[in-house]
Design a protein around this motif. Structure first.
Motif, PDB file in Angstrom:
ATOM      1  N   ARG A 528     -45.290   7.424  20.537  1.00 20.71           N
ATOM      2  CA  ARG A 528     -45.197   6.272  19.632  1.00 20.71           C
ATOM      3  C   ARG A 528     -44.077   6.474  18.605  1.00 20.71           C
ATOM      4  N   ALA A 529     -43.956   7.703  18.084  1.00 17.62           N
ATOM      5  CA  ALA A 529     -42.908   7.996  17.112  1.00 17.62           C
ATOM      6  C   ALA A 529     -41.526   7.819  17.734  1.00 17.62           C
ATOM      7  N   VAL A 530     -41.379   8.281  18.969  1.00 18.48           N
ATOM      8  CA  VAL A 530     -40.101   8.148  19.674  1.00 18.48           C
ATOM      9  C   VAL A 530     -39.777   6.686  19.906  1.00 18.48           C
ATOM     10  N   ARG A 531     -40.811   5.918  20.298  1.00 14.59           N
ATOM     11  CA  ARG A 531     -40.588   4.496  20.596  1.00 14.59           C
ATOM     12  C   ARG A 531     -40.190   3.727  19.334  1.00 14.59           C
ATOM     13  N   LEU A 532     -40.836   4.021  18.210  1.00 15.08           N
ATOM     14  CA  LEU A 532     -40.545   3.300  16.970  1.00 15.08           C
ATOM     15  C   LEU A 532     -39.174   3.651  16.392  1.00 15.08           C
ATOM     16  N   SER A 533     -38.818   4.941  16.466  1.00 19.56           N
ATOM     17  CA  SER A 533     -37.600   5.411  15.797  1.00 19.56           C
ATOM     18  C   SER A 533     -36.367   5.369  16.682  1.00 19.56           C
ATOM     19  N   GLY A 534     -36.571   5.461  17.985  1.00 19.99           N
ATOM     20  CA  GLY A 534     -35.435   5.541  18.898  1.00 19.99           C
ATOM     21  C   GLY A 534     -34.864   6.935  19.025  1.00 19.99           C
ATOM     22  N   LEU A 535     -35.573   7.950  18.530  1.00 25.11           N
ATOM     23  CA  LEU A 535     -35.099   9.333  18.632  1.00 25.11           C
ATOM     24  C   LEU A 535     -35.117   9.812  20.076  1.00 25.11           C
ATOM     25  N   ASP A 536     -34.131  10.587  20.464  1.00 22.73           N
ATOM     26  CA  ASP A 536     -34.093  11.237  21.766  1.00 22.73           C
ATOM     27  C   ASP A 536     -34.328  12.726  21.537  1.00 22.73           C
ATOM     28  N   LEU A 537     -35.544  13.190  21.754  1.00 19.07           N
ATOM     29  CA  LEU A 537     -35.898  14.572  21.460  1.00 19.07           C
ATOM     30  C   LEU A 537     -35.298  15.559  22.454  1.00 19.07           C
ATOM     31  N   ARG A 538     -34.627  15.049  23.496  1.00 17.60           N
ATOM     32  CA  ARG A 538     -33.927  15.959  24.403  1.00 17.60           C
ATOM     33  C   ARG A 538     -32.562  16.360  23.840  1.00 17.60           C
ATOM     34  N   ASP A 541     -29.036  17.957  18.703  1.00 13.70           N
ATOM     35  CA  ASP A 541     -28.538  17.482  17.412  1.00 13.70           C
ATOM     36  C   ASP A 541     -29.545  16.541  16.759  1.00 13.70           C
ATOM     37  N   GLN A 542     -30.100  15.640  17.549  1.00 14.44           N
ATOM     38  CA  GLN A 542     -31.085  14.708  17.000  1.00 14.44           C
ATOM     39  C   GLN A 542     -32.339  15.451  16.539  1.00 14.44           C
ATOM     40  N   ARG A 543     -32.739  16.455  17.328  1.00 15.09           N
ATOM     41  CA  ARG A 543     -33.918  17.237  16.904  1.00 15.09           C
ATOM     42  C   ARG A 543     -33.655  17.926  15.562  1.00 15.09           C
ATOM     43  N   LEU A 544     -32.475  18.539  15.417  1.00 15.59           N
ATOM     44  CA  LEU A 544     -32.149  19.257  14.174  1.00 15.59           C
ATOM     45  C   LEU A 544     -32.116  18.296  12.988  1.00 15.59           C
ATOM     46  N   VAL A 545     -31.432  17.175  13.139  1.00 12.74           N
ATOM     47  CA  VAL A 545     -31.347  16.199  12.057  1.00 12.74           C
ATOM     48  C   VAL A 545     -32.737  15.661  11.719  1.00 12.74           C
ATOM     49  N   ALA A 546     -33.539  15.400  12.741  1.00 19.72           N
ATOM     50  CA  ALA A 546     -34.889  14.891  12.500  1.00 19.72           C
ATOM     51  C   ALA A 546     -35.729  15.893  11.712  1.00 19.72           C
ATOM     52  N   MET A 547     -35.630  17.165  12.072  1.00 17.63           N
ATOM     53  CA  MET A 547     -36.397  18.189  11.355  1.00 17.63           C
ATOM     54  C   MET A 547     -35.984  18.257   9.880  1.00 17.63           C
ATOM     55  N   LEU A 548     -34.667  18.193   9.623  1.00 17.00           N
ATOM     56  CA  LEU A 548     -34.195  18.233   8.240  1.00 17.00           C
ATOM     57  C   LEU A 548     -34.671  17.000   7.472  1.00 17.00           C
ATOM     58  N   GLU A 549     -34.539  15.834   8.081  1.00 12.59           N
ATOM     59  CA  GLU A 549     -34.954  14.601   7.421  1.00 12.59           C
ATOM     60  C   GLU A 549     -36.457  14.597   7.142  1.00 12.59           C
ATOM     61  N   LEU A 550     -37.234  15.041   8.129  1.00 10.41           N
ATOM     62  CA  LEU A 550     -38.678  15.074   7.951  1.00 10.41           C
ATOM     63  C   LEU A 550     -39.080  16.033   6.825  1.00 10.41           C
ATOM     64  N   ARG A 551     -38.422  17.174   6.762  1.00  5.61           N
ATOM     65  CA  ARG A 551     -38.721  18.137   5.682  1.00  5.61           C
ATOM     66  C   ARG A 551     -38.325  17.555   4.328  1.00  5.61           C
ATOM     67  N   LYS A 552     -37.188  16.865   4.284  1.00  2.68           N
ATOM     68  CA  LYS A 552     -36.758  16.262   3.020  1.00  2.68           C
ATOM     69  C   LYS A 552     -37.755  15.214   2.556  1.00  2.68           C
ATOM     70  N   ILE A 553     -38.186  14.374   3.468  1.00  6.62           N
ATOM     71  CA  ILE A 553     -39.116  13.302   3.120  1.00  6.62           C
ATOM     72  C   ILE A 553     -40.451  13.867   2.641  1.00  6.62           C
ATOM     73  N   ARG A 554     -40.900  14.916   3.305  1.00  8.67           N
ATOM     74  CA  ARG A 554     -42.205  15.486   2.968  1.00  8.67           C
ATOM     75  C   ARG A 554     -42.124  16.542   1.868  1.00  8.67           C
ATOM     76  N   GLY A 555     -40.903  16.815   1.370  1.00 16.16           N
ATOM     77  CA  GLY A 555     -40.749  17.760   0.264  1.00 16.16           C
ATOM     78  C   GLY A 555     -41.006  19.188   0.639  1.00 16.16           C
ATOM     79  N   GLN A 556     -40.745  19.532   1.902  1.00 12.76           N
ATOM     80  CA  GLN A 556     -40.981  20.903   2.363  1.00 12.76           C
ATOM     81  C   GLN A 556     -39.679  21.683   2.372  1.00 12.76           C
ATOM     82  N   GLY A 557     -39.820  23.014   2.208  1.00 10.43           N
ATOM     83  CA  GLY A 557     -38.671  23.899   2.370  1.00 10.43           C
ATOM     84  C   GLY A 557     -37.723  23.899   1.204  1.00 10.43           C
ATOM     85  N   ARG A 558     -38.134  23.344   0.036  1.00  9.64           N
ATOM     86  CA  ARG A 558     -37.223  23.339  -1.096  1.00  9.64           C
ATOM     87  C   ARG A 558     -37.238  24.708  -1.734  1.00  9.64           C
ATOM     88  N   GLY A 559     -36.167  25.507  -1.514  1.00 11.50           N
ATOM     89  CA  GLY A 559     -36.126  26.869  -2.048  1.00 11.50           C
ATOM     90  C   GLY A 559     -35.266  26.943  -3.257  1.00 11.50           C
TER      91      GLY A 559
END
Length: 559
Positions: A528-538, A541-559
């Motif tokens: 469902r997440a892939v369908r809504l966002s249009g992300l290609d998890l294969r 580059d998209q996986r890396l950018v998605a992980m960074l964006e998700l961490r930023k949005i959720r406030g994780q990893g701020r060192g």
């Protein structure tokens, strides 16, 4: 308590009184154009780029310059009215002669400081002589008592012992609170303000004081039941080769702590600074070191100002340790300040025990320990520290022990972050920022007491990257924002599920167990997440950018 001044002692300290004490291992007299009867009223630290000022009848210690480059400072000291100036002359005979001529021209005595002497030693011994020749030993004034009593109490709490501090005449200057645990010798010492003569005779016969004068040895003195004396350990308080006093730790009903000897050595080093009277009052020297260290870590004080007082070169390598005290809520202002001062003293004792030149500095609600290295220059900086796992392991173990001690005394989850070693003291502010970043990583794991930068490096770097993204909102992936908006509107957590899935390299079963859901439910969420966002998890580059964006949005990893 003290004898009246001896009329035979000159009312003014002269050069001839100070030079013999300093001569030999510390300094050599090169020239005294106006004779050895020149008065000395103070000891002053100066740097080559200081503004012209009055040095009336002072011994000026010129730090931060060597050889011919110090001639300007020598001339400035002489023109400012100094009686003597001490410099490192270097080995070049031409430099020595240039300094000698400069001193003779301006009428100031010139002292050559040996390469093996630390500036702190020279200053401490010189000040000691300037004070004691006057026979005005007023070190038991209220200010000094407060400092010494505080140090005694701190050492007692760290060692589980009973502490007393004495001068060289065996008079008790300060002692710890001890209730009814004291032995007869301790009781008589406090009542009579001096150690009983019978026990002193035993100590002299055993050569205790002779050994204490020889260096930083910590001695154990066996119990003497017939004299009412329990087991003790003792260390000398020394300035150079001069014995200023002693610190005693008496064993009570319980055995002394395992690290009593090491902590006693650290307390003796701090007591040296308290037993020498400096401009600004007793104990001012140790406070000034803290203030200079804090200024250096903030980047507002040049390294030479602190290096001269620590006896290290300004370009030496150093390590910074940040300590987050996790202070209790609801503590009022005076109690909080008292607790911080007490904590600073505990850390100072540990730091001085670990390395003589280490200094603790409170800054912005945290404590920092600056640990200078003995060497200087690039060979003693980051690369060498990284290649010395034994030294890093030792520092890590020491820091862990310190944190454990603070946790016991404060009752709060104290944490410490060790920054990577820097090549020069000028880089100390950057090291402080690295220590802060380690502490921010540790905030999310209160049970973890200590971490080095190397241990959490990836998390720190990720936090910096996320910080850059947060400061530049134009740099983002709209695909992830679509998911975030959907979660807000519908009360779902597709972002959280997708981030866990990506973190786990697509291990559906593992993530499903973490979320307490069926694996098929997780698969449905990811589709469902892939369908809504249009992300290609294969796409990596998209996986890396998605992980960074998700961490930023959720406030994780701020060192």
């Amino acid at each position: 308590m003290y004898p009246p001044p001896d009329p035979a002692v000159p009312a003014v300290v002269q050069l001839q009184h100070v030079v013999p004490t300093l001569s030999g291992p510390l300094v050599d007299l090169l020239v005294a154009p106006l004779g050895m009867e020149r008065p000395l009223t103070s000891v002053v630290i100066a740097e080559p780029d200081d503004e012209p000022r009055s040095y009336d009848e002072a011994l000026v210690l010129v730090i931060g310059a060597r050889g011919r480059s110090a001639t300007g400072a020598v001339m400035a000291a002489g023109r400012g009215g100094a009686s003597a100036v001490a410099v490192r002359t270097g080995a070049d005979p031409g430099d020595v002669e240039a300094l000698r001529r400069a001193a003779a021209e301006c009428g100031v005595a010139l002292l050559a400081v040996s390469d093996g002497a630390r500036w702190e030693q020279v200053e401490a011994v010189a000040r000691t002589v300037v004070e004691t020749v006057h026979q005005t030993p007023d070190l038991v004034g209220p200010y000094a008592d407060n400092d010494l009593f505080s140090l005694a109490q701190t050492l007692a709490s760290l060692t589980d012992g009973i502490v007393s501090i004495e001068d060289t005449a065996h008079r008790v200057l300060a002692y710890s609170r001890s209730g009814d645990r004291v032995d007869e010798v301790r009781r008589l010492s406090i009542l009579g303000q001096a150690c009983p003569e019978g026990y002193l005779a035993v100590l002299r016969e055993a050569g205790v004081y002779a050994r204490l004068r020889a260096g930083e040895e910590v001695l154990e003195v066996a119990a003497r039941p017939e004299l009412g004396a329990r087991r003790r350990v003792v260390a000398g308080v020394t300035a150079g080769s001069r014995l200023l006093g002693t610190i005693w730790v008496q064993e009570g009903p319980a055995p002394l702590a395992e690290r009593t000897g090491e902590l006693l050595k650290g307390a003796a080093r701090l007591a040296t600074l308290l037993l020498i009277r400096h401009p600004g009052g007793p104990g001012r020297h140790s406070l000034l070191r803290e203030e200079l260290a804090a200024g250096l870590l903030e980047g507002r004080v040049p390294p030479g100002s602190l290096a001269g007082r620590l006896g290290v070169p300004p370009d030496c390598a150093a390590t910074v340790i940040g300590i987050d005290l996790r202070e209790r809520d609801g503590v009022d202002g005076p109690s909080l300040e008292l607790g911080r001062a007490r904590t600073t003293e505990i850390v100072s004792v540990h730091a001085a025990a670990y390395r003589r030149t280490a200094v603790a500095a409170p800054l912005d609600g945290r404590l920092y320990v600056l640990v200078p290295e003995s060497g200087a220059g690039p060979d003693h900086g980051t690369h060498r520290a990284a290649a010395d796992p034994v030294a890093e392991s030792t520092l890590l173990a020491w820091t862990a022990d310190l944190v454990a001690t603070l946790r016991r005394h404060l009752g709060t989850p104290v944490q410490a972050g060790i920054a990577p070693a820097v090549r020069r003291l000028t880089e100390a502010p950057a090291a402080r920022l690295s220590a802060d970043r380690v502490l921010r990583v540790l905030e999310r794991d209160p049970g973890r007491p200590v971490a080095t930068y190397a241990q959490v490096r990836a998390t720190v770097v990720l936090g910096q990257v996320l910080g850059l993204l947060a400061e530049n909102p134009a740099v983002h992936d709209p695909a992830v924002r679509i998911l975030a908006d959907h979660d807000v509107r519908h009360g779902t957590d597709l972002c959280g599920s997708l981030l866990r899935y990506l973190d786990a390299f697509g291990e559906v079963k593992e993530v499903a167990e973490q979320l307490h859901i069926h694996p098929n439910t997780l698969r449905h969420r990811i589709r469902r997440a892939v369908r809504l966002s249009g992300l290609d998890l294969r796409d990596p580059d998209q996986r890396l950018v998605a992980m960074l964006e998700l961490r930023k949005i959720r406030g994780q990893g701020r060192g």
